[in-house]
Design a protein around this motif. Structure first.
Motif, PDB file in Angstrom:
ATOM      1  N   SER A 184       9.349   8.461  -5.528  1.00 51.47           N
ATOM      2  CA  SER A 184      10.290   9.047  -4.568  1.00 51.47           C
ATOM      3  C   SER A 184       9.613   9.252  -3.215  1.00 51.47           C
ATOM      4  O   SER A 184       8.388   9.220  -3.094  1.00 51.47           O
ATOM      5  N   GLU A 185      10.430   9.501  -2.195  1.00 46.38           N
ATOM      6  CA  GLU A 185       9.891   9.784  -0.858  1.00 46.38           C
ATOM      7  C   GLU A 185       9.007  11.025  -0.925  1.00 46.38           C
ATOM      8  O   GLU A 185       9.323  11.994  -1.597  1.00 46.38           O
ATOM      9  N   LYS A 186       7.872  10.960  -0.243  1.00 51.50           N
ATOM     10  CA  LYS A 186       6.967  12.104  -0.258  1.00 51.50           C
ATOM     11  C   LYS A 186       6.100  12.088   0.988  1.00 51.50           C
ATOM     12  O   LYS A 186       5.467  11.073   1.301  1.00 51.50           O
ATOM     13  N   GLY A 187       6.055  13.206   1.688  1.00 52.03           N
ATOM     14  CA  GLY A 187       5.185  13.340   2.857  1.00 52.03           C
ATOM     15  C   GLY A 187       5.410  12.279   3.909  1.00 52.03           C
ATOM     16  O   GLY A 187       4.467  11.820   4.559  1.00 52.03           O
TER      17      GLY A 187
ATOM     18  N   LEU B 248      -0.432  -3.140  -0.700  1.00 52.20           N
ATOM     19  CA  LEU B 248      -0.246  -1.815  -1.287  1.00 52.20           C
ATOM     20  C   LEU B 248      -0.208  -0.733  -0.205  1.00 52.20           C
ATOM     21  O   LEU B 248       0.607   0.193  -0.275  1.00 52.20           O
ATOM     22  N   SER B 249      -1.071  -0.843   0.786  1.00 53.28           N
ATOM     23  CA  SER B 249      -1.095   0.162   1.849  1.00 53.28           C
ATOM     24  C   SER B 249       0.221   0.194   2.618  1.00 53.28           C
ATOM     25  O   SER B 249       0.623   1.242   3.140  1.00 53.28           O
TER      26      SER B 249
ATOM     27  N   PRO C 239       8.102   6.410   2.470  1.00 50.99           N
ATOM     28  CA  PRO C 239       9.424   6.027   1.952  1.00 50.99           C
ATOM     29  C   PRO C 239       9.406   5.877   0.438  1.00 50.99           C
ATOM     30  O   PRO C 239       8.365   5.597  -0.171  1.00 50.99           O
ATOM     31  N   ALA C 240      10.554   6.062  -0.185  1.00 49.20           N
ATOM     32  CA  ALA C 240      10.684   5.823  -1.620  1.00 49.20           C
ATOM     33  C   ALA C 240      10.479   4.339  -1.912  1.00 49.20           C
ATOM     34  O   ALA C 240      10.750   3.479  -1.068  1.00 49.20           O
ATOM     35  N   THR C 241       9.971   4.054  -3.082  1.00 52.32           N
ATOM     36  CA  THR C 241       9.740   2.661  -3.482  1.00 52.32           C
ATOM     37  C   THR C 241      10.090   2.516  -4.959  1.00 52.32           C
ATOM     38  O   THR C 241      10.649   3.422  -5.564  1.00 52.32           O
TER      39      THR C 241
END
Length: 228
Positions: free
Chosen positions: A198-201, A84-85, A204-206
């Motif tokens: 979505s991509e944030k900070g 998860l990380s 990457p988007a997943t």
């Protein structure tokens, strides 16, 4: 082939019993009056045997289960969350840990998120329950309070090759996910909520499928770490 002895005579004895002497009318009446008591006694014996057999068959379910896992003293340390990380960013910067020991259940919980000092976009909650008095399989399909709060928006599917049974429940357009596993007298729960895929900070988007695969892998590793 088993045949009717009355048809082929294979079970005839060497000597046949002599016919009984006819009973006097008074003796026949007494014998007839006794028969219902004999049938009743037979019924009690059969019912007792069935009841005792039922208890014997039910014994395994009533007995305390053999717990195949050890109680954790720090679930946040045992739950590595490596898969998860790799998707969310490090979840282990400031985890919150809790354990409860009870004669019936040893339980532990850990709460994580990927941005500890501000609102994150992935929140993770993991807990373990070691059932020492009753088999948790009888209650495995009972939804949690959190699941009940999402009635009408739930989707549940079996997860193969993980413990004795495993189910993945999703809600809120699959942004909420819960993996529940039953194995060896223990129940493992891993709940993930993503505010966005979505991509944030810089993350990457997943997508939901990748998160679910990571959840399965991380729970599998937790189970291996806690296995006796």
């Amino acid at each position: 082939m088993i045949t009717d002895p009355e048809l082929d005579g294979e079970w005839d004895t060497a000597e046949r019993a002599e016919p009984a002497e006819p009973l006097a009318p008074r003796e026949r009446a007494a014998a007839a009056a006794a028969r219902p008591w004999l049938w009743a006694l037979g019924g009690v014996v059969v019912a007792s045997a069935v009841w005792a057999g039922g208890l014997y068959a039910l014994g395994d379910r009533l007995a305390a289960p053999t717990v195949a896992y050890r109680a954790t003293k720090n679930l946040c340390a045992d739950f590595k969350a490596q898969s998860l990380s790799g998707i969310t960013g490090d979840l282990r910067k400031r985890p919150v840990n809790k354990e409860v020991s009870h004669p019936a259940v040893d339980a532990a919980a850990c709460v994580m998120n990927n941005v500890p000092d501000s609102p994150g976009d992935f929140y993770v909650y993991v807990n373990t329950e070691l059932h020492k008095k009753a088999d948790p399989a009888t209650e495995f399909d009972v939804p949690s309070v959190d699941d009940l709060a999402n009635v009408g928006d739930l989707r549940t599917e079996e997860v193969p090759d993980l413990g004795e049974r495993a189910v993945m429940t999703s809600w809120a357009g699959e942004q909420g996910l819960n993996l529940k596993v039953l194995d060896g007298g223990a129940v493992f729960n891993l709940r993930v909520f993503a505010t966005t895929f979505s991509e944030k900070g810089g993350r990457p988007a997943t997508d939901s499928n990748a998160v679910q695969a990571a959840m399965v892998q991380d729970v599998r590793e937790l189970m291996a770490a806690l296995r006796k």
